[in-house]
Motif scaffolding. Structure first.
Motif, PDB file in Angstrom:
ATOM      1  N   HIS A 353      29.837  86.032  13.185  1.00  0.00           N
ATOM      2  CA  HIS A 353      29.121  87.210  13.666  1.00  0.00           C
ATOM      3  C   HIS A 353      29.259  87.327  15.190  1.00  0.00           C
ATOM      4  O   HIS A 353      29.574  86.347  15.868  1.00  0.00           O
ATOM      5  N   TYR A 359      26.212  90.773  22.791  1.00  0.00           N
ATOM      6  CA  TYR A 359      25.281  91.904  22.690  1.00  0.00           C
ATOM      7  C   TYR A 359      24.898  92.371  24.092  1.00  0.00           C
ATOM      8  O   TYR A 359      24.820  93.569  24.365  1.00  0.00           O
ATOM      9  N   HIS A 396      17.567  92.446  17.877  1.00  0.00           N
ATOM     10  CA  HIS A 396      18.669  92.471  16.928  1.00  0.00           C
ATOM     11  C   HIS A 396      18.212  93.170  15.649  1.00  0.00           C
ATOM     12  O   HIS A 396      17.193  92.834  15.068  1.00  0.00           O
ATOM     13  N   GLU A 399      24.091  93.057  12.042  1.00  0.00           N
ATOM     14  CA  GLU A 399      25.157  92.122  12.390  1.00  0.00           C
ATOM     15  C   GLU A 399      26.447  92.882  12.641  1.00  0.00           C
ATOM     16  O   GLU A 399      26.702  93.921  12.043  1.00  0.00           O
ATOM     17  N   LYS A 401      30.707  92.114  12.976  1.00  0.00           N
ATOM     18  CA  LYS A 401      31.727  91.118  12.657  1.00  0.00           C
ATOM     19  C   LYS A 401      33.054  91.522  13.303  1.00  0.00           C
ATOM     20  O   LYS A 401      33.206  92.610  13.844  1.00  0.00           O
TER      21      LYS A 401
END
Length: 486
Positions: A353, A359, A396, A399, A401
């Motif tokens: 992830h 982020y 958060h 997710e 990827k």
């Protein structure tokens, strides 16, 4: 409107050109009579799809449509650009050009030739003005250099158009102003190759030892500084003059055999091939290509981080793509979508992830885009003022990827002369991945304290703040760590 590139000759180089154009959003038609061409090009494309996106910090465009044409006519008709990459036989190239120009006489026609001059390629051509050299380097889909060599028969405007097309697909067109056999780069390679053959033939070094000398030493310097800049540094504080004075006399010493060619015998071929097999024969060619690509990605990303050498080409290409994206209207009562990103191999953790720091990186990319949008970008910072982040809170929500394409948007929650309160959303396909709330202070960098923003920035910021005041306040705005969900 999607444009079309025709690739005539689908070997290693032709396949690399096809991948570069296709992944840049062009439709690609390939002509190659080899029945194995679709398989070979498919393998090159698989490598390119795994490698080229890792160099971009903005999403790649939608991949173009790939077709294999049964005739040269089918491949070149309707093409906006043609690249020839057939074998290095002049009579074959002339034959191919006659067939191409019978159906596309005015289309730009670049040749991947590593040795022939454009004036040689143009002999007997229907329209010599469109034929020029566009010599790339393997792998074409990663390395940006393309030597662009015209002759006196070429229209300068056509050459500029060709160079712009190459820039659009992320390449660096090096305009070679004088025709010369083997252009610029291959003349260096020929000299190094010639000397290397002698070192092996004379038993001084093996193929592996020569490769180690390059990749452990001067190859690393050349990769980011080239030849002359490397030697300028070698001259110390006195620079290039000192280097030339110190090492210039060596040019007359019998160190090299540059004008002496070893006899090209079967014994020499067997010696070189045998050592090469012992060196890396335990890897397949496709494995070596993937190892090479991953190493190149690492080198190029480092150069990109320092805005140096080939990395500058990558940064410029990212900025070109950002510029092509439609700019939001400042006073629109909607969050401003300002950043387009994709999850790169270096962005993911052991779980597969996107990792924590990325982020924040995505948030920074979005915030920086907003600051540029209101006129507080790099030039503003160079003048001595900047917005500093005083507080951040990340939440958060999903997710991301490897390979996911992300967008970053900004909603202005409030602003005044010294403060800027932002709510940033990072989304994938419209679904929220994370939100970041930030408070920024406008700072006089020399004084080291907050100060009023410049009027020209405030003039752009104020209508955005006013428009966003009509938006619903995000549910998670003002959250603190550990706060329970309502």
């Amino acid at each position: 409107m999607t444009r079309k590139a025709a690739i005539v000759g689908g070997g290693v180089i032709g396949g690399g050109w096809a991948a570069r154009f296709l992944l840049s959003g062009w439709d690609v038609a390939i002509f190659d009579p080899d029945p194995e061409a679709p398989r070979k090009i498919g393998e090159v494309l698989a490598n390119a799809r795994a490698a080229l996106p890792a160099l971009a910090d903005v999403p790649m465009p939608a991949e173009g449509r790939l077709t294999f044409s049964k005739t040269i006519q089918d491949a070149v008709e309707g093409a906006d650009y043609i690249q020839e990459s057939v074998s290095e036989r002049l009579e074959l190239k002339h034959k191919v050009y006659a067939q191409i120009q019978a159906h596309a006489p005015t289309t730009l026609l670049g040749s991947s030739t590593s040795g022939f001059k454009p004036s040689e390629l143009q002999i007997k051509a229907t329209n010599p003005a469109t034929i020029f050299v566009a010599h790339p380097f393997n792998p074409v889909y990663l390395l940006p250099l393309a030597e662009v060599v015209p002759s006196q028969k070429n229209d300068p405007d056509h050459i500029e158009n060709a160079k712009e097309i190459l820039r659009e697909i992320g390449m660096y067109p090096l305009h070679v102003r004088k025709e010369i056999d083997a252009h610029i780069a291959d003349r260096f390679l020929e000299a190094v190759w010639r000397e290397a053959l002698w070192l092996v033939k004379d038993g001084v070094a093996t193929t592996e030892e020569i490769d180690e000398a390059i990749r452990m030493g001067f190859g690393l310097r050349w990769g980011q500084m080239g030849l002359f800049e490397t030697y300028r540094v070698a001259g110390g504080e006195a620079g290039m003059k000192h280097f030339m004075a110190q090492f210039g006399p060596c040019l007359t010493w019998p160190w090299t055999k540059l004008m002496d060619v070893p006899e090209f015998t079967d014994e020499l071929v067997d010696l070189i091939a045998g050592q090469s097999d012992a060196q890396s024969g335990h890897h397949s060619i496709r494995e070596l290509e993937r190892i090479r690509d991953q190493n190149l990605i690492g080198f190029l990303r480092v150069l990109k981080d320092t805005n140096w050498g080939a990395g500058k080409v990558l940064l410029d290409h990212d900025e070109r793509r950002r510029t092509l994206a439609s700019a939001p209207t400042p006073d629109t009562a909607a969050p401003l979508v300002l950043a387009h990103m994709q999850v790169l191999p270096g962005w993911i953790d052991y779980n597969g992830h996107m990792t924590e720091s990325r982020y924040l990186h995505a948030s920074t990319e979005t915030c920086d885009a907003f600051l540029r949008f209101i006129g507080a970008g790099l030039e503003y910072v160079k003048a001595g003022h900047s917005y500093y982040t005083a507080e951040s809170h990340i939440m958060h929500a999903g997710e991301a990827k490897l390979g996911d394409k992300l967008t970053g948007s900004v909603q202005v929650l409030g602003s005044d002369e010294k403060r800027l309160h932002l709510f940033i959303r990072i989304e994938r396909d419209g679904a929220l991945v994370a939100s970041i709330e930030q408070m920024l202070l406008h700072v006089d960098m020399a004084a080291g304290r907050a100060c009023p923003v410049k009027p020209e920035v405030l003039e752009r910021l104020t209508p955005i703040t006013a428009a966003h005041s009509a938006l619903a306040r995000p549910d998670t705005a003002g959250r603190f760590v550990g706060q329970r969900k309502s």
